[in-house]
Design a protein around this motif. Structure first.
Motif, short mmCIF file in Angstrom:
data_model
loop_
_atom_site.label_atom_id
_atom_site.label_comp_id
_atom_site.label_asym_id
_atom_site.label_seq_id
_atom_site.Cartn_x
_atom_site.Cartn_y
_atom_site.Cartn_z
N ASP A 250 0.84 -1.21 0.00
CA ASP A 250 0.00 0.00 0.00
C ASP A 250 0.87 1.26 0.00
OD1 ASP A 250 -2.57 0.86 -0.36
OD2 ASP A 250 -3.05 1.02 1.78
N GLU A 251 2.06 1.15 0.57
CA GLU A 251 3.00 2.28 0.49
C GLU A 251 3.49 2.46 -0.94
OE1 GLU A 251 4.87 2.15 5.00
OE2 GLU A 251 6.13 1.51 3.35
N GLU A 252 3.86 1.33 -1.55
CA GLU A 252 4.48 1.41 -2.89
C GLU A 252 3.47 1.74 -3.98
OE1 GLU A 252 8.08 -1.72 -1.84
OE2 GLU A 252 6.52 -2.35 -3.25
N VAL A 253 2.29 1.15 -3.90
CA VAL A 253 1.36 1.30 -5.01
C VAL A 253 0.42 2.50 -4.83
CG1 VAL A 253 -0.42 0.12 -6.39
CG2 VAL A 253 1.54 -1.16 -5.48
N TYR A 254 0.07 2.81 -3.59
CA TYR A 254 -0.86 3.92 -3.35
C TYR A 254 -0.26 5.05 -2.50
CZ TYR A 254 -4.83 1.42 -5.38
OH TYR A 254 -5.70 0.79 -6.25
N GLY A 255 0.98 4.88 -2.05
CA GLY A 255 1.59 5.91 -1.20
C GLY A 255 0.93 6.03 0.17
N ARG A 256 0.27 4.96 0.63
CA ARG A 256 -0.48 5.03 1.91
C ARG A 256 0.30 4.34 3.02
NH1 ARG A 256 -3.14 9.07 1.53
NH2 ARG A 256 -2.49 9.42 -0.61
N GLU A 257 0.52 5.08 4.09
CA GLU A 257 1.29 4.58 5.22
C GLU A 257 0.33 4.28 6.38
OE1 GLU A 257 4.43 7.32 6.20
OE2 GLU A 257 4.98 6.25 8.03
N TYR A 258 0.70 3.32 7.21
CA TYR A 258 -0.13 3.02 8.39
C TYR A 258 0.03 4.16 9.40
CZ TYR A 258 -2.44 0.61 12.18
OH TYR A 258 -3.30 0.29 13.20
N ASP A 259 -1.00 4.38 10.20
CA ASP A 259 -1.01 5.58 11.04
C ASP A 259 -0.83 5.34 12.54
OD1 ASP A 259 -3.51 4.36 11.13
OD2 ASP A 259 -4.57 6.02 10.16
N LEU A 260 -1.51 4.36 13.13
CA LEU A 260 -1.34 4.12 14.57
C LEU A 260 0.02 3.45 14.84
CD1 LEU A 260 -4.90 2.66 15.27
CD2 LEU A 260 -3.95 4.65 16.47
N ASP A 261 0.39 3.31 16.12
CA ASP A 261 1.66 2.65 16.45
C ASP A 261 1.51 1.14 16.58
OD1 ASP A 261 2.80 5.13 16.54
OD2 ASP A 261 2.41 5.39 18.70
N ILE A 262 0.26 0.68 16.60
CA ILE A 262 0.02 -0.76 16.77
C ILE A 262 -1.11 -1.20 15.84
CG2 ILE A 262 -1.47 -0.26 18.79
CD1 ILE A 262 -0.57 -3.01 19.91
N PHE A 263 -0.96 -2.41 15.30
CA PHE A 263 -2.02 -3.00 14.47
C PHE A 263 -2.28 -4.41 14.99
CE2 PHE A 263 -3.78 -5.31 10.86
CZ PHE A 263 -4.69 -4.40 10.35
N MET A 264 -3.53 -4.68 15.33
CA MET A 264 -3.86 -5.97 15.94
C MET A 264 -4.90 -6.72 15.12
SD MET A 264 -4.16 -4.77 19.92
CE MET A 264 -5.11 -3.27 19.62
N ILE A 265 -4.75 -8.04 15.11
CA ILE A 265 -5.73 -8.93 14.50
C ILE A 265 -6.14 -9.94 15.57
CG2 ILE A 265 -6.02 -10.85 12.87
CD1 ILE A 265 -4.30 -9.35 10.87
N VAL A 266 -7.42 -10.21 15.70
CA VAL A 266 -7.89 -11.23 16.63
C VAL A 266 -8.69 -12.26 15.84
CG1 VAL A 266 -9.28 -11.71 18.69
CG2 VAL A 266 -8.07 -9.53 18.48
N ALA A 267 -8.44 -13.55 16.11
CA ALA A 267 -9.18 -14.62 15.43
C ALA A 267 -10.32 -15.10 16.31
CB ALA A 267 -8.22 -15.78 15.15
N VAL A 268 -11.54 -15.14 15.76
CA VAL A 268 -12.67 -15.69 16.52
C VAL A 268 -13.37 -16.78 15.69
CG1 VAL A 268 -13.07 -13.52 17.75
CG2 VAL A 268 -14.46 -14.05 15.79
N ASP A 269 -13.91 -17.76 16.41
CA ASP A 269 -14.54 -18.91 15.77
C ASP A 269 -15.92 -18.61 15.20
OD1 ASP A 269 -13.24 -21.37 15.60
OD2 ASP A 269 -13.17 -21.49 17.80
N ASP A 270 -16.69 -17.80 15.95
CA ASP A 270 -18.07 -17.54 15.55
C ASP A 270 -18.16 -16.15 14.94
OD1 ASP A 270 -19.44 -19.96 16.96
OD2 ASP A 270 -18.14 -19.05 18.48
N PHE A 271 -18.27 -16.09 13.64
CA PHE A 271 -18.26 -14.81 12.97
C PHE A 271 -19.13 -14.89 11.72
CE2 PHE A 271 -15.92 -11.01 11.25
CZ PHE A 271 -16.06 -10.23 12.38
N ASN A 272 -19.95 -13.86 11.51
CA ASN A 272 -20.91 -13.94 10.40
C ASN A 272 -20.27 -13.85 9.03
OD1 ASN A 272 -23.14 -14.40 11.94
ND2 ASN A 272 -23.87 -12.28 11.93
N MET A 273 -19.13 -13.15 8.93
CA MET A 273 -18.51 -13.09 7.60
C MET A 273 -17.02 -13.37 7.73
SD MET A 273 -19.34 -9.92 8.84
CE MET A 273 -18.25 -8.70 9.52
N GLY A 274 -16.23 -12.86 6.79
CA GLY A 274 -14.80 -13.18 6.77
C GLY A 274 -13.99 -12.46 7.82
N ALA A 275 -14.16 -11.14 7.87
CA ALA A 275 -13.35 -10.35 8.78
C ALA A 275 -13.88 -8.93 8.83
CB ALA A 275 -11.89 -10.32 8.32
N MET A 276 -13.35 -8.14 9.77
CA MET A 276 -13.86 -6.77 9.92
C MET A 276 -12.70 -5.82 10.22
SD MET A 276 -16.39 -4.69 10.02
CE MET A 276 -16.08 -2.95 10.30
#
Ligand code: B3K
Ligand code: ZN
Length: 891
Positions: A250-276
């Motif tokens: 995203d930096e190389e193709v769109y020039g977009r940099e991440y903004d916060l100091d932390i990025f988190m992903i949490v995996a849950v078993d019961d979820f209506n779609m793919g991800a949020m």
């Protein structure tokens, strides 16, 4: 003031919302301060909001806050408690009047996450708490302006038992973590970026973490964390690598940099779609984040990479620039799907990715666009927004963005996205804002292009060629129209601006082009079709060419050109572009299947279309071709794809014809399939890279053909692959080939293999899902009884969306011969499931309706039975808005 219309559904009032009625919010919420005291049945939520009147709002002093399934405990303005007669409560929310221009609202509500089976709002998935707020789930947490154009700065405090819930997460940065009395602890998070409530997230659980870091283009160090159950720690590496690749891309193709100091992903078993894509705290269905060669197929690895990228890319296309209202949903979803598709194309095989995406468009989006739920990419109205997370919003929306890329070229397209992101950063934007950025960057007037957003349906483009040997000209004439859809008749629709990527094939491949007297530097040109009928003339065409049109699927249309079968084989073997070759060969295969069906209908004998057979022979003989492309081209068009081309759909005849054709091709080339299988097999350890994926796909394609006409040695090969593979791709391919095999010699082997597989993988939920799907799609007679038995099996869980999808949805969508049984038993089964799920989880119930929605495409007997099933659902007393909307629009 709302201009929406209401419909009575039993005792329920259902509202239709209209795009044309948009009004600005009456108040802005500058800060949102939330405190959660977590408890399964009595979670207390305290919200402190600082509100300021919107000077542009027509009505002053009145505020409506959404709220559903909440118990209101107390309400105070500027610290002063409100009495019950100072506000109006309804089952949709809370109205306050006579308000000052600025004030603080304190509100305490109580909710019961454990009883929330809709998986929307705050709920429990096994032993953890998590949230899903898009689109309108936040209103199940507290009273709020739950609309995407109200952006606020959130601070979230979570209080919970420390032993049970050692990990407490929310959006942004952790600002405080302390232990409290009574075994409790508390964590506070602050998100400095203003956001709408749909991007709020909270997680509490006993989770293990994988940690890494990423250095951005401006040398900022970002902490990356993936939270999973401890048993899944060995399945995070691929998602982490995918995340880092996405951040760089995203930096190389769109020039977009991440903004916060932390990025988190949490995996849950019961979820209506793919991800949020919650800000800084993405929540993922385990199926879209966990990956390990032993438990995950190549398709699973690709999905994880794509979904991680998709959610990450939303940080700009969705979060930093969000949507003004839900009619703009495709602004973030279509754009982000285009972004993730290009990312996947850059990471793996561009041609394979395009072939797969176009298949989804042609098989599923075209079906949606020609049925009762057809809607424009920017819908004009909806009853239940959850029903509009569709293939049209996502995939067709992405095709629209791709067309800008085609029309403008990569440089101007990038200039336009820069304008868009910079101009609307921190704002809630509209599709019109996006089009304006494209217009400004290119200096073009794109008003005609906007019909792609406002008109539903798939345009049909009929093309014809006329070669003049004397003049050495080739004239290409196109006619376009768009069929009737619920919102407009064909006659009411305006012609689209359609980019048509064209090349003229001579005996030596694509020729240099001279268009309307002008020599082009290329052998490919993008024609712009703007009229209902239009002719383009090519000059200096030395011999009669075979034109190829809509190369790369340059527009989401149904196109037709009167090719001879030999032309199709010529394109399939001579064109330089992989997609174009695939496309032509698929058309040849479609004709071949229809020919067999026609013969079978008349009970006549038939033979395999010789050109198809010849083509497959050529593909398998050419070891220089990409094995993935050979596999894709040899795979016959699916029953679902063929169904979209037939009226009425004849599920049994289609299945029989396709299987018979496959069997004949298998038998004709046994030794070639065998050598292809050997050539693609290797002892190398599993690795997920385009080359190895390609070899596995061709090997398993060969296996599936071999198993269509097996002898003892082939069965043995299949069993050996099943037992001794080091990866799930090969293991499940062998199991699936065995289960599909109709040879009597396979019967006892199947049962045994299914048992062995379950014994081996019963503790891996995602692998059990594959096992369920293989059985749910087994076309042998008696499937419904097998499905019902599966739903009683300990490996099933009637509350878990992944299990429901693996069994019910796979059966109803991909086991046509059994689902469409002449006695209507499949339809009755589905109606029963939907009626139960309507109460339990309306979003999942509504999604399951899609095979019934297509009832008009079948014969009168089936139409009648499918309609009856829909009517039975319709007559249920308490239908959710989700199910109600689709049923009513379908009947
Ligand atoms: N934005 C979410 C979808 C939410 C669906 C709500 N019913 C995931 C995505 O598209 O990235
Ligand atoms: Zn998305």
């Amino acid at each position: 003031m709302s201009h929406s219309t209401d419909t009575l559904n039993g005792d329920n009032m259902l509202t239709t919302h209209y795009l044309k009625d948009y009004t600005v919010p009456s108040f802005f919420i500058k800060t949102t301060d939330l405190t959660f005291k977590l408890d399964p049945t009595k979670t207390e939520v305290t919200s402190v909001l600082t509100l300021a009147a919107n000077p542009e709002a027509p009505t002053k002093g009145t505020l409506f806050l959404h709220g559903e399934s909440l118990t209101l405990k107390s309400l105070a303005i500027d610290g002063k408690p409100l009495k019950a007669d100072e506000y109006v409560l309804s089952d949709k929310g809370l109205t306050l009047t006579h308000l000052p221009a600025a004030f603080t609202l304190t509100c305490v509500t109580e909710i019961a996450p454990e009883r929330n089976s809709s998986l929307e709002g705050l709920y429990k998935s096994r032993s953890m708490y998590c949230t899903q707020c898009e689109a309108e789930g936040f209103r199940k947490i507290t009273y709020y302006s739950d609309r995407p154009d109200v952006l606020s700065e959130f601070t979230t405090t979570i209080i919970a038992n420390k032993a049970q819930y050692p990990v407490l997460l929310s959006n942004g940065n952790l600002i405080e973590a302390v232990d409290l009395d009574g075994g409790l602890h508390k964590a506070s998070w602050h998100d400095p970026f203003k956001k709408p409530a749909y991007l709020f997230a909270l997680v509490a659980g006993d989770l293990a973490v994988v940690e890494d870091s990423f250095t951005t283009m401006s040398a900022r160090e970002i902490t990356l964390k993936i939270f999973v159950e401890a048993k899944d720690l060995d399945k995070c590496e691929h998602a982490m690598a995918s995340l880092k690749h996405s951040m760089r891309w995203d930096e190389e193709v769109y020039g977009r940099e991440y903004d916060l100091d932390i990025f988190m992903i949490v995996a849950v078993d019961d979820f209506n779609m793919g991800a949020m894509e919650n800000k800084g705290l993405n929540i993922f269905n385990t199926s879209c984040v966990l990956a390990n060669p032993k438990t995950t197929t190549d398709a699973g690895f690709a999905r994880v990479e794509a979904v991680v990228a998709h959610e990450y890319f939303h940080n700009w296309s969705g979060n930093r620039v969000t949507c003004r209202d839900w009619f703009q949903l495709s602004l973030k979803e279509g754009f982000t799907v285009f972004r993730d598709a290009e990312f996947s194309a850059d990471r793996g095989s561009r041609t394979v990715k395009r072939v797969e995406d176009v298949s989804v468009m042609r098989t599923m989006q075209f079906a949606e666009d020609s049925g009762p739920m057809a809607h424009p990419v920017q819908p004009a109205s909806y009853m239940e927004i959850s029903n509009f997370y569709t293939l049209t919003i996502y995939e067709k929306g992405a095709e629209l963005v791709r067309m800008y890329h085609t029309l403008l070229g990569p440089e101007l397209f990038r200039k336009a996205t820069d304008i868009y992101f910079e101009r609307h950063d921190g704002e809630a934007a509209t599709i019109e804002d996006f089009v304006r950025a494209m217009e400004e960057a290119s200096g073009r007037d794109l008003s005609q292009f906007k019909y792609w957003y406002s008109q539903a349906g798939t345009p049909v483009v009929q093309a014809a060629g006329d070669y003049d040997a004397q003049e050495q000209t080739f004239k290409l004439t196109f006619k376009q129209y768009c069929p009737d859809t619920p919102e407009a008749t064909s006659a009411q629709k305006k012609p689209y601006l359609i980019p048509v990527n064209v090349a003229l094939l001579g005996t030596q491949g694509p020729q240099a082009l001279t268009l309307e007297g002008q020599a082009l530097n290329s052998d490919e040109v993008v024609l712009e079709l703007t009229e209902s009928e239009q002719t383009f003339t090519f000059h200096h065409v030395a011999s009669e060419p075979v034109p190829t049109i809509f190369r790369g699927f340059s527009a989401p249309v149904k196109s037709a050109y009167p090719y001879k079968k030999s032309d199709l084989l010529h394109i399939a073997t001579q064109d330089k572009d992989g997609f174009t070759r695939f496309d032509a060969f698929q058309q040849l295969a479609v004709v071949a299947i229809f020919d067999v069906m026609a013969a079978m209908r008349k009970e006549e004998s038939w033979q395999v279309e010789p050109l198809l057979l010849d083509g497959i022979g050529q593909l398998l003989a050419d070891e220089n071709l990409d094995p993935a492309m050979v596999a894709l081209m040899c795979e016959l068009p699916s029953e679902a794809y063929m169904s979209g081309l037939s009226t009425p759909i004849e599920p049994h005849l289609l299945h029989r014809a396709r299987e018979a054709l496959k069997g004949a091709i298998a038998a004709h080339y046994v030794s070639v399939w065998r050598s292809t299988y050997e050539r693609c097999s290797s002892d190398k350890a599993y690795s997920f890279n385009a080359q190895d994926v390609a070899l596995r796909s061709l090997k398993n394609c060969a296996l599936s053909y071999l198993m269509a006409a097996p002898d003892a040695s082939i069965l043995n090969t299949c069993l050996t692959q099943f037992k001794h593979s080091d990866n799930m791709t090969d293991e499940i391919a062998a199991l699936s080939a065995l289960v599909k095999c109709t040879d009597p010699a396979a019967t006892s082997l199947k049962a045994e293999a299914l048992n062995t597989f379950y014994e081996r993988w019963q503790n891996e939920a995602l692998v059990v899902n594959l096992w369920l799907s293989v059985q749910a799609t087994n076309a042998e007679p008696g499937a419904l009884a097998r499905i019902k038995a599966l739903m009683e099996h300990p490996g099933y869980d009637s509350q878990n969306p992944n299990k429901i999808r693996s069994v019910v949805s796979m059966f109803c969508n991909y086991n046509a011969v059994n689902f469409h049984a002449e006695d209507g038993s499949g339809y009755q089964f589905l109606a029963d499931q939907i009626i139960v799920l309507n109460k339990q989880n309306p979003q999942i119930a509504a999604r399951l309706l899609s095979p019934l929605v297509k009832w008009k495409k079948y014969d009168t007997n089936r139409q009648q039975l499918m309609r009856e099933a829909l009517e039975r659902i319709h007559s249920e007393p308490e239908l959710s808005s989700d199910v109600y909307e689709i049923v009513v629009k379908s009947l």
